[in-house]
Design an enzyme around this catalytic site. Sequence first.
Site, PDB file in Angstrom:
ATOM      1  N   GLU A 114       0.845  -1.191   0.000  1.00  0.00           N
ATOM      2  CA  GLU A 114       0.000   0.000   0.000  1.00  0.00           C
ATOM      3  C   GLU A 114       0.880   1.241   0.000  1.00  0.00           C
ATOM      4  O   GLU A 114       2.065   1.169   0.321  1.00  0.00           O
ATOM      5  CB  GLU A 114      -0.906  -0.011   1.227  1.00  0.00           C
ATOM      6  N   LYS A 116       2.670   4.583   1.070  1.00  0.00           N
ATOM      7  CA  LYS A 116       3.106   5.151   2.342  1.00  0.00           C
ATOM      8  C   LYS A 116       2.844   6.649   2.276  1.00  0.00           C
ATOM      9  O   LYS A 116       3.495   7.368   1.523  1.00  0.00           O
ATOM     10  CB  LYS A 116       4.590   4.877   2.572  1.00  0.00           C
ATOM     11  N   ASP A 118       2.495  10.590   3.440  1.00  0.00           N
ATOM     12  CA  ASP A 118       3.375  11.502   4.158  1.00  0.00           C
ATOM     13  C   ASP A 118       2.535  12.444   5.002  1.00  0.00           C
ATOM     14  O   ASP A 118       2.171  13.528   4.562  1.00  0.00           O
ATOM     15  CB  ASP A 118       4.191  12.277   3.116  1.00  0.00           C
ATOM     16  N   TYR A 247      -4.728   2.552   8.111  1.00  0.00           N
ATOM     17  CA  TYR A 247      -3.849   1.470   7.661  1.00  0.00           C
ATOM     18  C   TYR A 247      -3.824   0.259   8.588  1.00  0.00           C
ATOM     19  O   TYR A 247      -3.266  -0.758   8.243  1.00  0.00           O
ATOM     20  CB  TYR A 247      -2.427   1.948   7.333  1.00  0.00           C
ATOM     21  N   LYS A 339      11.042   2.704   0.222  1.00  0.00           N
ATOM     22  CA  LYS A 339      10.966   4.134  -0.096  1.00  0.00           C
ATOM     23  C   LYS A 339      11.264   4.432  -1.565  1.00  0.00           C
ATOM     24  O   LYS A 339      11.959   3.650  -2.229  1.00  0.00           O
ATOM     25  CB  LYS A 339      11.972   4.913   0.776  1.00  0.00           C
ATOM     26  N   CYS A 433      36.156  29.738  16.273  1.00  0.00           N
ATOM     27  CA  CYS A 433      34.724  29.425  16.220  1.00  0.00           C
ATOM     28  C   CYS A 433      33.931  30.677  15.805  1.00  0.00           C
ATOM     29  O   CYS A 433      34.072  31.724  16.435  1.00  0.00           O
ATOM     30  CB  CYS A 433      34.262  28.948  17.601  1.00  0.00           C
ATOM     31  N   CYS A 436      31.760  32.006  18.887  1.00  0.00           N
ATOM     32  CA  CYS A 436      32.266  32.592  20.128  1.00  0.00           C
ATOM     33  C   CYS A 436      33.696  33.088  20.014  1.00  0.00           C
ATOM     34  O   CYS A 436      34.234  33.637  20.971  1.00  0.00           O
ATOM     35  CB  CYS A 436      32.162  31.576  21.262  1.00  0.00           C
ATOM     36  N   CYS A 458      34.766  23.301  18.514  1.00  0.00           N
ATOM     37  CA  CYS A 458      35.040  24.541  19.219  1.00  0.00           C
ATOM     38  C   CYS A 458      35.605  24.164  20.586  1.00  0.00           C
ATOM     39  O   CYS A 458      34.974  23.428  21.337  1.00  0.00           O
ATOM     40  CB  CYS A 458      33.764  25.361  19.409  1.00  0.00           C
ATOM     41  N   CYS A 463      31.360  28.515  24.972  1.00  0.00           N
ATOM     42  CA  CYS A 463      30.708  28.973  23.749  1.00  0.00           C
ATOM     43  C   CYS A 463      29.188  28.908  23.928  1.00  0.00           C
ATOM     44  O   CYS A 463      28.640  27.871  24.283  1.00  0.00           O
ATOM     45  CB  CYS A 463      31.142  28.105  22.584  1.00  0.00           C
TER      46      CYS A 463
HETATM   47  S1  IVH Z   1       1.739   0.795   8.723  1.00  0.00           S
HETATM   48  C1  IVH Z   1       4.512  -0.006  12.309  1.00  0.00           C
HETATM   49  N1  IVH Z   1       0.972   1.916   6.520  1.00  0.00           N
HETATM   50  O1  IVH Z   1       4.733   5.702   8.277  1.00  0.00           O
HETATM   51  C2  IVH Z   1       3.775   1.246  12.051  1.00  0.00           C
HETATM   52  N2  IVH Z   1       2.246   3.235   8.006  1.00  0.00           N
HETATM   53  O2  IVH Z   1       7.493   5.208   8.936  1.00  0.00           O
HETATM   54  C3  IVH Z   1       3.516   1.438  10.613  1.00  0.00           C
HETATM   55  N3  IVH Z   1       2.601   5.532   7.263  1.00  0.00           N
HETATM   56  O3  IVH Z   1       4.266   5.902  11.725  1.00  0.00           O
HETATM   57  C4  IVH Z   1       2.092   1.454  10.312  1.00  0.00           C
HETATM   58  N4  IVH Z   1       1.477   5.361   5.386  1.00  0.00           N
HETATM   59  O4  IVH Z   1       2.568   7.088  10.264  1.00  0.00           O
HETATM   60  C5  IVH Z   1       1.648   2.091   7.655  1.00  0.00           C
HETATM   61  N5  IVH Z   1       0.160   2.744   4.530  1.00  0.00           N
HETATM   62  C6  IVH Z   1       0.835   2.930   5.659  1.00  0.00           C
HETATM   63  C7  IVH Z   1       1.427   4.164   5.989  1.00  0.00           C
HETATM   64  C8  IVH Z   1       2.139   4.275   7.193  1.00  0.00           C
HETATM   65  C9  IVH Z   1       2.179   6.168   6.161  1.00  0.00           C
HETATM   66  C10 IVH Z   1       3.420   6.157   8.319  1.00  0.00           C
HETATM   67  C11 IVH Z   1       2.945   5.878   9.722  1.00  0.00           C
HETATM   68  C12 IVH Z   1       4.134   5.348  10.460  1.00  0.00           C
HETATM   69  C13 IVH Z   1       5.259   5.752   9.574  1.00  0.00           C
HETATM   70  C14 IVH Z   1       6.430   4.807   9.723  1.00  0.00           C
END
Ligand code: IVH
Length: 697
Positions: A114, A116, A118, A247, A339, A433, A436, A458, A463
Site C-alpha cells: 500500500e 506510504k 506523508d 492502515y 521508499k 569558532c 564565540c 570549538c 561557547c
Molecule cells: S503501517 C509499524 N501503513 O509511516 C507502524 N504506516 O514510517 C507502521 N505511514 O508511523 C504502520 N502510510 O505514520 C503504515 N500505509 C501505511 C502508511 C504508514 C504512512 C506512516 C505511519 C508510520 C510511519 C512509519
Amino acid sequence: MIKQEAKKRIDKLKEEINFHRYQYHVLDKLDMSDAAFDSLKNELEELELRWPDLVTPDSPTQRVGGQALDKFKKITHSEPMLSLNDAFGEEEIKAWVERVQKLAPRAQFSYFCELKLDGLAVALIYEKGALARGATRGDGKVGEDITQNIKTIEAIPLALRIPSESELKKEGFGEHQIKKILSTLKSGAIEVRGEAIMTKRVFEQLNKKYKKEGRPLLANSRNGAAGSLRQLDPKITAERMLSFFTYSVVTDFGLERHEQEHILARALGLPSFNHDSRKKYAQRCANLEEVIKFHAFWAKHRDELPFGCDGVVVVIDDVALRAKLGVVGKAPRWMQAYKFSGEEATTIVEDIILQIGRTGILTPVAVLRPVSVGGVTVSRASLHNEDEIRRLDLKIGDTVIVQRAGDVIPDILRVLSKLRTGKEREFHMPKICPMCGGKVEKRAVSAGKEGKSVGHFCANKNCFAVNRRQLGHFVSKSAMDIEGLGPKIIDQLMKEGLVRDSADIYDLKEGDLTPLARFAAKSAKNVIESIDKSRQAPIARFINALGILHVGEETAIDLADHFGSMEKLSEASEEDLSALANVGPVVAQSIAQWFSEAKNQKLLARLLKAVKIKEPKVSKKKQIFKNMALVLTGELAGLSRDQAKAAIRERGGDVASSVSVKTSLVVAGAEPGSKHDKAKELGVKIIGEEEFLKLLK
Ligand code: IVH
C-alpha cells in the site's frame, strides 16, 4: 415547523450528510457538489440552532465544537505505535525478504502493498461505535489527546458504520469474526490507526491564501498535516481541511490477513486502501517481483497522486506470522517501508556556514539559492564535514545537483564543474569558532561504516552555542527529563545570565523565573517542580545527560550497568573502559578524557550535590559472567530477549550486539543467524539455550 417534524428532518439530514461523506471519502465517488453538500449542512445547523436540545454529539455540525485548550492531555496507547524500517532500492527489499524467510523458513509469503502516505500517524478509539478519542503517536507509548482536532476531519466518521452480517460474510469474514465485530461495535471499543494527511490541492489553496494575507506559509503538506493537528484551537485545524486513511485495525477480531483490516475499516465507514475499489493505491502481491513492480509503478507516477507519498509499505499478509517474526527495536519485522529514491534539482551554493552540535562539533552547511525539490522549497543542504566538501570538490558559487530523500535537509549529489565562471571560492574550516571566537581544534571522530574521520570542534567550553546545545541535551527526555525547559526558555535563561551550565539549573528559584517574559507564575512553578523531580535520576540517564562525546543513551546504560556508580566510572582508565563489549578505543578515550578535565570534575561535583543518583540494585546473584561479554543470537524458547539480557547483567556480564574478538560467549537459540557463523569463525565458545539456562540456575 413543530419540534417533532424538526427532529425527523434533522435525522434525515444527518443520515444524508453522512451518506455523502461515506460516498466521497470511503468509496471515492463524487455524487454531490460541494455547494449542495454545504447547503445540507447549513439547513441542519439552522434547525439545531432553533432546537438546541436536538443536537447529538455525532451530528456533523459538532465537528468544530470545543474551546481552545491550554495544552493537550496525554494518552497511553493500548499497544505501542511502532515505526517502520526503511528499504531503499531492490537490493534492500530483497535482503529484508531473505532475513524474514530465514526466521520463518517454511512459510510461503504473500504480501500486501500500500502507499506510504506523508502525514501524521493517528490512533482513533471508538466506543460503542462512537468516536471517543484521537491521539498522536508521541513517543510511541504515550501520545497527545487531539480528539477535538480529529473531529474536524470529515473523512473520519463520528460514528462507525454498522455493516450487516451478510455484507461482512460477502467480504469474506468468518462467523466468529462477524460475531465479534458486531458485538464490539455495539458494546465495546474499537481502535484503528492511520495517517492524517493534507492533500496537495488543499496545501496549495491554503498557501495561496496565506500569501495573500501575508501570513507565514506551510513548508510542505506533511508539516501542514502535523502542524494543523497540534493546534490547540480546533477552529484552526478545521480550516486546514485534513484527510485521513486507515492502515490498521488494532482491535483483535481474529483476522487472518492484513488486507482484511482494510476491508473491515471500509465496512466500518473509514477511508482505507483496499484492492477492490482503490486498486491503484494498494495491491495484494504473490511474490517479490510483483512488489517491485508495484513500487516501480508508483515511483514513476507519484506526482499524479493527490497527496504526498514517499514510498510503499510492504506487509506480510499472513497475520499468524507476526508473532513468529516479532519486533526489532521499534519496528515490526513483518513490514517494511520501501521508499522512493529522492528527487533531484540543480541550484547554486551561495555560501557555506557552520552549525554547532552539543559536543562542540562544527558542521558545514550549504546555503542554497532556494529551489523546489520534489515540491518542497529548500535553502540548506548538509555537507557533513570537511572531507565531504573535498570529496565533492565543492566551492562557494558552484552549481550543484541536490537530492531530497524524504528528509527535511537535502544532500548535495555532485558539482556541475563545467558551469564554473572562475569566480567560485574555496571553503576552509575556520581556525576560530564563528559563534564565540574560541579556538577550533581537530579531533578524530568515528564516522559510521567509513571508519574514522576528522572533525572540527570549538574548544571554548563557554561557547554560547555549545552550551545551548548541551543544556538542551541535558534536559531532554532520555537525559534528565526536565519538562518545560524548551529551547526558547533555555535561550532566555542564558541571555539573562541565569544559567551557564547544567548545574546552574539546580540553583534556579521560582522567583528567578517569574519575571521572565515567557513565564506565567504557574508555569514557573511547574518548571521548578519538574527540576525538583529530576533530582532523583537513574544513573544511566545521568551519564547520558553529561553530554560526553560518543556517549549516547545505549552506551550510558552499558557504563551504568558495568560500573554501577559515578565514582567508579570517573576513576576508570581507558583500559578499563575498553574492556566493555560495546566500547571501542575512540569512545574509551573520549570518556577518560572527559573525566580528566578539571572543568568537568568541578561540574560533576556540583551536579552530584544537586542530584541524588539512583544506582542499580546490587545483585544477589552469583557473578558467573563477571568481566564477560555475551552475545545472544537466534530465538530462545524459555525466556524473552530482555529477560535473557537482564539475567546476564545481574550476573555481572555485558551483552554485546555483535560478535568480535572481545566476545567471551555466544548463546545460540533456535535458528541462529550470522552471529553464530562469526563466532565459529573466531573460535568463540558457543552454548545452546539448555546449557545457558543451567548456568543461570
Ligand atoms: S503501517 C509499524 N501503513 O509511516 C507502524 N504506516 O514510517 C507502521 N505511514 O508511523 C504502520 N502510510 O505514520 C503504515 N500505509 C501505511 C502508511 C504508514 C504512512 C506512516 C505511519 C508510520 C510511519 C512509519
